[in-house]
Every structure is written in C-alpha cells, then in structure tokens.
Scaffold this motif. Structure first.
Motif, PDB file in Angstrom:
ATOM      1  N   SER A 108       0.847  -1.190   0.000  1.00 11.17           N
ATOM      2  CA  SER A 108       0.000   0.000   0.000  1.00 11.17           C
ATOM      3  C   SER A 108       0.888   1.248   0.000  1.00 11.17           C
ATOM      4  O   SER A 108       2.060   1.199   0.404  1.00 11.17           O
ATOM      5  N   GLU A 109       0.290   2.342  -0.441  1.00 10.52           N
ATOM      6  CA  GLU A 109       1.046   3.602  -0.471  1.00 10.52           C
ATOM      7  C   GLU A 109       1.491   3.962   0.950  1.00 10.52           C
ATOM      8  O   GLU A 109       0.721   3.849   1.909  1.00 10.52           O
ATOM      9  N   GLY A 110       2.736   4.386   1.064  1.00  8.59           N
ATOM     10  CA  GLY A 110       3.242   4.810   2.367  1.00  8.59           C
ATOM     11  C   GLY A 110       4.040   3.734   3.073  1.00  8.59           C
ATOM     12  O   GLY A 110       4.649   3.992   4.111  1.00  8.59           O
ATOM     13  N   THR A 111       4.038   2.505   2.505  1.00  9.83           N
ATOM     14  CA  THR A 111       4.827   1.425   3.129  1.00  9.83           C
ATOM     15  C   THR A 111       6.297   1.840   3.181  1.00  9.83           C
ATOM     16  O   THR A 111       6.829   2.411   2.233  1.00  9.83           O
ATOM     17  N   VAL A 112       6.926   1.554   4.318  1.00 16.43           N
ATOM     18  CA  VAL A 112       8.340   1.886   4.492  1.00 16.43           C
ATOM     19  C   VAL A 112       9.152   0.596   4.602  1.00 16.43           C
ATOM     20  O   VAL A 112       8.795  -0.305   5.358  1.00 16.43           O
ATOM     21  N   VAL A 113      10.219   0.529   3.832  1.00 20.06           N
ATOM     22  CA  VAL A 113      11.180  -0.574   3.957  1.00 20.06           C
ATOM     23  C   VAL A 113      12.389   0.005   4.676  1.00 20.06           C
ATOM     24  O   VAL A 113      12.910   1.047   4.261  1.00 20.06           O
ATOM     25  N   ILE A 114      12.815  -0.646   5.748  1.00 21.97           N
ATOM     26  CA  ILE A 114      13.937  -0.099   6.514  1.00 21.97           C
ATOM     27  C   ILE A 114      14.899  -1.233   6.878  1.00 21.97           C
ATOM     28  O   ILE A 114      14.461  -2.358   7.146  1.00 21.97           O
ATOM     29  N   ALA A 115      16.186  -0.946   6.887  1.00 25.02           N
ATOM     30  CA  ALA A 115      17.182  -1.968   7.243  1.00 25.02           C
ATOM     31  C   ALA A 115      18.199  -1.368   8.201  1.00 25.02           C
ATOM     32  O   ALA A 115      18.509  -0.176   8.132  1.00 25.02           O
ATOM     33  N   ASP A 116      18.723  -2.255   9.066  1.00 23.50           N
ATOM     34  CA  ASP A 116      19.731  -1.807  10.026  1.00 23.50           C
ATOM     35  C   ASP A 116      21.086  -1.649   9.334  1.00 23.50           C
ATOM     36  O   ASP A 116      21.947  -0.899   9.798  1.00 23.50           O
ATOM     37  N   ALA A 117      21.251  -2.384   8.234  1.00 23.32           N
ATOM     38  CA  ALA A 117      22.492  -2.272   7.443  1.00 23.32           C
ATOM     39  C   ALA A 117      22.166  -2.567   5.989  1.00 23.32           C
ATOM     40  O   ALA A 117      21.200  -3.277   5.701  1.00 23.32           O
ATOM     41  N   GLN A 118      22.948  -2.009   5.079  1.00 25.25           N
ATOM     42  CA  GLN A 118      22.807  -2.336   3.657  1.00 25.25           C
ATOM     43  C   GLN A 118      24.179  -2.789   3.131  1.00 25.25           C
ATOM     44  O   GLN A 118      25.199  -2.185   3.457  1.00 25.25           O
ATOM     45  N   THR A 119      24.140  -3.858   2.334  1.00 24.08           N
ATOM     46  CA  THR A 119      25.412  -4.325   1.781  1.00 24.08           C
ATOM     47  C   THR A 119      25.707  -3.653   0.448  1.00 24.08           C
ATOM     48  O   THR A 119      26.840  -3.600   0.006  1.00 24.08           O
ATOM     49  N   LYS A 120      24.641  -3.152  -0.213  1.00 22.87           N
ATOM     50  CA  LYS A 120      24.856  -2.439  -1.484  1.00 22.87           C
ATOM     51  C   LYS A 120      23.991  -1.188  -1.517  1.00 22.87           C
ATOM     52  O   LYS A 120      23.202  -0.994  -2.455  1.00 22.87           O
ATOM     53  N   GLY A 121      24.109  -0.374  -0.477  1.00 24.60           N
ATOM     54  CA  GLY A 121      23.351   0.872  -0.440  1.00 24.60           C
ATOM     55  C   GLY A 121      23.733   1.705  -1.656  1.00 24.60           C
ATOM     56  O   GLY A 121      24.908   1.858  -1.949  1.00 24.60           O
ATOM     57  N   ARG A 122      22.711   2.219  -2.341  1.00 22.23           N
ATOM     58  CA  ARG A 122      22.990   2.931  -3.590  1.00 22.23           C
ATOM     59  C   ARG A 122      22.749   4.425  -3.471  1.00 22.23           C
ATOM     60  O   ARG A 122      21.804   4.859  -2.823  1.00 22.23           O
ATOM     61  N   GLY A 123      23.627   5.191  -4.120  1.00 25.57           N
ATOM     62  CA  GLY A 123      23.437   6.626  -4.209  1.00 25.57           C
ATOM     63  C   GLY A 123      23.163   7.012  -5.646  1.00 25.57           C
ATOM     64  O   GLY A 123      23.013   6.136  -6.510  1.00 25.57           O
ATOM     65  N   ARG A 124      23.085   8.293  -5.920  1.00 27.42           N
ATOM     66  CA  ARG A 124      22.871   8.744  -7.304  1.00 27.42           C
ATOM     67  C   ARG A 124      24.120   8.465  -8.120  1.00 27.42           C
ATOM     68  O   ARG A 124      25.191   8.283  -7.581  1.00 27.42           O
ATOM     69  N   ARG A 125      23.931   8.468  -9.417  1.00 23.26           N
ATOM     70  CA  ARG A 125      25.021   8.291 -10.377  1.00 23.26           C
ATOM     71  C   ARG A 125      25.844   7.020 -10.127  1.00 23.26           C
ATOM     72  O   ARG A 125      27.066   7.038 -10.221  1.00 23.26           O
ATOM     73  N   GLY A 126      25.147   5.963  -9.708  1.00 24.89           N
ATOM     74  CA  GLY A 126      25.799   4.655  -9.537  1.00 24.89           C
ATOM     75  C   GLY A 126      26.758   4.576  -8.359  1.00 24.89           C
ATOM     76  O   GLY A 126      27.507   3.611  -8.232  1.00 24.89           O
TER      77      GLY A 126
END
Ligand code: BTN
Length: 325
Positions: A108-126
C-alpha cells in the motif's frame, strides 16, 4: 507483518503512551487474548531488548527501548495516517530501494522498507551509499502519486525538505544541497535517491530512498573529507525519534504537495539552500559547467546563470560549490 508482531507493536504503543502501569488484564481484554498470551508477548519484547517492568497487582510499565529499527518499535511511535503505517524491517538488505522496488506493486502507499544495514546501499550516479550496521537510518518509502513522470522530481525535494526540517526541529541546523544532499556544517549527513516506475504518462510508484548518517564514529578514508554523521557533529539523537519525526514531516509535506500547495516546501528549499547565491560547478552526464545559482524554481528545478549560456532551469545534475580563492 505477522499477528504476533502487530500485537507487540500495539502493546508497545499502549505502554509507551501511559505514565504508569497497565494491567495484564486490560491488555488481554484489549487484544482478546489470554493473560498468558500477553505475558508471552512481554517476554518476547524483553528478549528483544525492551525494558518492561512488571509489578504484581499493578501490571506492566514501559521503561526503555533498544536502539533497533524493528517494525514493532517503529510502528509504536508513528503518528501519521498512511506513511509508515506499514513497515517492513530487516537486519540487513542489499538496498532498501531495490527491495522496495520488488515489492512496491503489492504494497500500500506509504509502506516503508527499513534496514539496520545495507550491503549495497545505492546513491545517485551509480555511487555506493555507506550503510554500516546500526549507524544510520536506511529506508525507502513507497509512494503512489497520480502524477506524470516529469513531476516526480519534486519527490526528492519533498524528502530533502522533510529531512532538513526534522533535523532542525531536533536542534541540528542543516542545509540542502540541491537536489538531494543534506549538509551539516558543510558535510553530507544524508542523501536521497528517488526512483520511479511507470509509463510516459503516469507514474506507477515512486521509491523515495533516504539514507541518514546518525551514529557513525568515523567513515572510510575516502569519505572523511565530505561525509559526516550527527554523532561526529556532536548530536546525540536516537534513530527512532528521528524516524518518527521524519515520517510525520514527510507525510505533511507530501499531502501539501498532493493538495496543490507547494509554498511551504519551496520556502524550506529556498531558505535552507546551500547553493542559492553561490558560484558552483554543475556536473551533468556529459559536462561540467560554471554557474551562479539564482533560485529554486516552482517545480523544484534549479535556476542558474550558466557561464556562456545565460539563465537556465536544470532538472538534474550534481553540484559542487566553488570555493573562493
Ligand atoms: C545519494 O547520496 O546519492 C543518495 C543516497 C541514498 C541512500 C539511501 S539509503 C536507503 C535507500 N536505499 C538505497 O540503496 N539508497 C537509499
């Protein structure tokens, strides 16, 4: 979220909202479960690190919560109508944006996915987004606005304004480096990655990914000059308090936007801008241009006086502020 988790979240909400004790009987009546089942839920919360006092004949009393990003805890403090009313929490994900993309159509709209850590956290421009365990807020909000793709860029603006206002409300005076970075004392403490899916006429969903450096004591060498965390800048805010305020500000601003009112958001973007009135370099895919930033336009784009080209509006690009020599 399974039923037990929902009950845990609701128990936490009730206990956190009461100054004194809440009897086991009251909880058992409220949830239509046995007192033994209530006790089981309390034990499971204690095992997860919550301090819940119990006193015979009085009941249970909330003392403290652990520094975790469990859905049950986060749900217990959310005060919104739909953003953050569904939370999918993980110890670790490759990227919350990637996960949110996979599940967006069933959520549903507004669902939040949250993690304590990311192994491949992505930013802009790759680029990568440094996402060390327990040190930040790494979350993605699934939005489903009925807008054309061209207007989706404004979602980044809304998220940037919400992050900046949230931190300022808590006492950390931040600046927004158009379009998606939040700076504290000139260093990046948060970034936003907005990704969308849809066709040429209509957006199906937008994933607004927010990464906020909260407790990092240090960064990898290559980031030390440009990145910082709230802790490194001397602010000791809890991730949960930030999350609750952020979600509320985000919903308020998103609602303003859907209702056709962009004025407050634009005012925030303008008054907190780190680039208006500055000589900058603007990097696009192909080139680097020198420019003087004039304003943030009504649609969230950047209005700049570009060397050799004159006044122009830019919808995307990356900015670096030119230091005066
Ligand atoms: C940037 O700095 O260019 C944007 C960074 C965005 C990072 C957040 S962390 C949560 C979400 N998941 C991702 O993989 N990226 C965003």
């Amino acid at each position: 979220m399974e039923k037990k988790e929902r009950i845990n979240a609701a128990i936490l909400k009730i206990l956190r909202s009461q100054e004194g004790y809440v009897s086991g009987e009251r909880l058992s009546r409220f949830f239509s479960i046995s007192r033994a089942a209530v006790h089981k839920r309390i034990v499971s919360l204690r095992e997860a690190g919550y301090e819940l006092e119990s006193v015979t004949k009085k009941g249970y009393r909330f003392l403290s919560y652990p520094d975790v990003v469990h859905a049950a805890l986060l749900l217990s403090g959310v005060e919104t109508s739909y953003i953050g009313k569904e939370i999918l929490s993980f110890e670790e994900l490759d990227s919350t944006n990637s996960y949110a993309k996979k599940v967006a159509s069933e959520c549903s709209e507004g669902t939040v996915v949250i993690a304590d850590a990311q192994t491949k956290g992505r930013g802009r421009r790759g680029r990568d987004f440094h996402s060390a365990k327990g040190e930040g807020i790494f979350c993605s909000v699934i939005l489903k606005p009925a807008i054309s793709p061209g207007r989706a860029v404004f979602m980044t603006a809304i998220a940037a304004a919400a992050v900046s206002v949230t931190l300022s409300d808590l006492g950390a005076d931040t600046r927004i480096k158009w379009p998606n970075d939040i700076l504290l004392n000139g260093k990046k403490i948060a970034g936003i990655l907005t990704e969308m899916s849809g066709d040429i006429e209509r957006v199906d969903h937008v994933i607004v990914g927010i990464g906020l450096n909260v407790g990092n004591p240090v960064f990898p060498d290559e980031l030390m000059a440009t990145a910082s965390s709230l802790k490194m800048e001397g602010y000791d805010f809890s991730r949960q308090e930030i999350f609750w305020k952020l979600i509320r500000n985000l919903e308020e601003m998103y609602e303003d936007y859907l209702g056709g009112d962009r004025q407050r958001i634009l005012e925030i973007l303008r008054t907190r801008s780190a680039v208006i009135g500055k000589e900058v370099f603007i990097y696009t895919e192909q080139e680097k241009k020198s420019a003087f930033v004039l304003d943030i336009a009504e649609d969230g784009s950047l209005l700049a006086d570009i060397e050799g080209e004159g006044r122009k509006k830019l919808n995307f690009g990356e900015i670096s502020i030119r230091e005066k020599v």
